[in-house]
Scaffold this active site. Sequence first.
Site, PDB file in Angstrom:
ATOM      1  N   LYS A  55       0.835  -1.204   0.000  1.00 42.20           N
ATOM      2  CA  LYS A  55       0.000   0.000   0.000  1.00 42.20           C
ATOM      3  C   LYS A  55       0.867   1.250   0.000  1.00 42.20           C
ATOM      4  O   LYS A  55       0.605   2.205  -0.742  1.00 42.20           O
ATOM      5  CB  LYS A  55      -0.937  -0.018   1.209  1.00 42.20           C
ATOM      6  CG  LYS A  55      -2.065  -1.032   1.073  1.00 42.20           C
ATOM      7  CD  LYS A  55      -2.765  -1.292   2.391  1.00 42.20           C
ATOM      8  CE  LYS A  55      -3.834  -2.376   2.219  1.00 42.20           C
ATOM      9  NZ  LYS A  55      -4.413  -2.833   3.481  1.00 42.20           N
ATOM     10  N   GLN A  99      -4.752  -1.627   9.593  1.00 35.37           N
ATOM     11  CA  GLN A  99      -4.646  -2.959   8.994  1.00 35.37           C
ATOM     12  C   GLN A  99      -5.260  -4.010   9.913  1.00 35.37           C
ATOM     13  O   GLN A  99      -4.910  -4.107  11.091  1.00 35.37           O
ATOM     14  CB  GLN A  99      -3.168  -3.288   8.736  1.00 35.37           C
ATOM     15  CG  GLN A  99      -2.946  -4.614   8.014  1.00 35.37           C
ATOM     16  CD  GLN A  99      -3.501  -4.609   6.593  1.00 35.37           C
ATOM     17  OE1 GLN A  99      -3.289  -3.681   5.838  1.00 35.37           O
ATOM     18  NE2 GLN A  99      -4.206  -5.664   6.240  1.00 35.37           N
ATOM     19  N   ASP A 122     -11.258   3.086   4.110  1.00 37.70           N
ATOM     20  CA  ASP A 122     -11.703   1.689   4.021  1.00 37.70           C
ATOM     21  C   ASP A 122     -13.212   1.600   3.835  1.00 37.70           C
ATOM     22  O   ASP A 122     -13.730   0.578   3.399  1.00 37.70           O
ATOM     23  CB  ASP A 122     -11.308   0.925   5.295  1.00 37.70           C
ATOM     24  CG  ASP A 122     -10.150  -0.031   5.075  1.00 37.70           C
ATOM     25  OD1 ASP A 122      -9.894  -0.406   3.919  1.00 37.70           O
ATOM     26  OD2 ASP A 122      -9.509  -0.415   6.068  1.00 37.70           O
TER      27      ASP A 122
END
Length: 300
Positions: A55, A99, A122
Site C-alpha cells: 500500500k 490494517q 476503508d
Amino acid sequence: MATATIIDGKSFAARLRTGITAQITQLKADHGITPGLAVVLVGEDPASQIYVRNKGRQARETGMNSFEQRLPVTASQTELLACIAGLNQDPAVNGILVQLPLPKQINPEAVIEAIAVSKDVDGFHPLNAGLLAVGGAAMVPCTPLGCLMLLKDQLGDLAGKRAVVLGRSNIVGKPMAALLLREHCTVTMAHSRTRDLAAECRRAEIVVAAVGRPEMVKGDWLQPGATVIDVGINRLPTPDGKGRLVGDVEFASAVEVAGAITPVPGGVGPMTIACLLLNTLTAACRQHGIPVPEIKPAAE
C-alpha cells in the site's frame, strides 16, 4: 467448448493507478495539495506487513504522501485510539487505514468508529455504511468498489440485470449488494442459510462470490454466459508445502460456463489497493471542497 473471457484485474488496476496519478499531478498543480494516506499496523503479522508495504509503495508511486504508524503487538486499545486521534487531527493525512486483523486485546469495532468519517478510506465506519445504504456520498469499501468497476467495464450498463451476492459480510457482501442496487440491478443476497444456493446462482446474470470457502461455487451452479466476480482468496495445501491460491469459485468448471470470470490470483485482489488510492484522492478533494474528478482507467 467456448471458455469465458478472463477479466484481468491486474491490468485494469494498473490503468486505474495511471489515471489516479494524472489527477494527483493536476491536484498539486492547481491547488498545491498532495493527498496523504496513513496506514497503521499493530504487531508483526507477516501477511499484514506485506499488505502495508504494498500500500505504501503504490501510494508513493501515484505521487501521494505515505505515512506508516507501527505499534507493537502488545499495544493497548487506548494506545491505538490515541494514535488514530492524532492522525484525525493531522491535516497532511487525508486517509486512515488500520490494517486488520488486530490483536485480541483490541476491539476492531471501536477502532473503526474512532476513525474520522471523512478519512475512513476503508469505508467501514457505520456512518459511511449508512450513507452507502441510502445512496449518499459515502466512502465505499475498496473491494466492492473494485468489483463494481470490473463489472461495469465488462458489461457496461448494469440496470435490470439479476445479481447474486454470496456472502453477507460488512466488508464485502453488504456493500456489494448496496452498490449493485444503486446500479439498478435486481439483487439477491445469499449466504450459509440460503435454501438451494445453486438454484439461486443459476438465476443470476452476475455472481459475486465472497464467502471464504475454497471452490464452493461449481460450474453447474452458473447460468451460461453469466459474469462471475470471485472475491475469495484461499490457500489449499500442495505436496511441496507451498500451497496454491484458489477462489470461492471452482475456476476450471466455471470457465466453461461463464461468459466472463475473474481469476484468482490476478482478478479482484489488485483492484482493492487501487481503489484504496482512489478513495484517498476522493477524501482529499472532499476535505478541501474541491469537486471529485471522475477517474477513468488509462487506455490500454
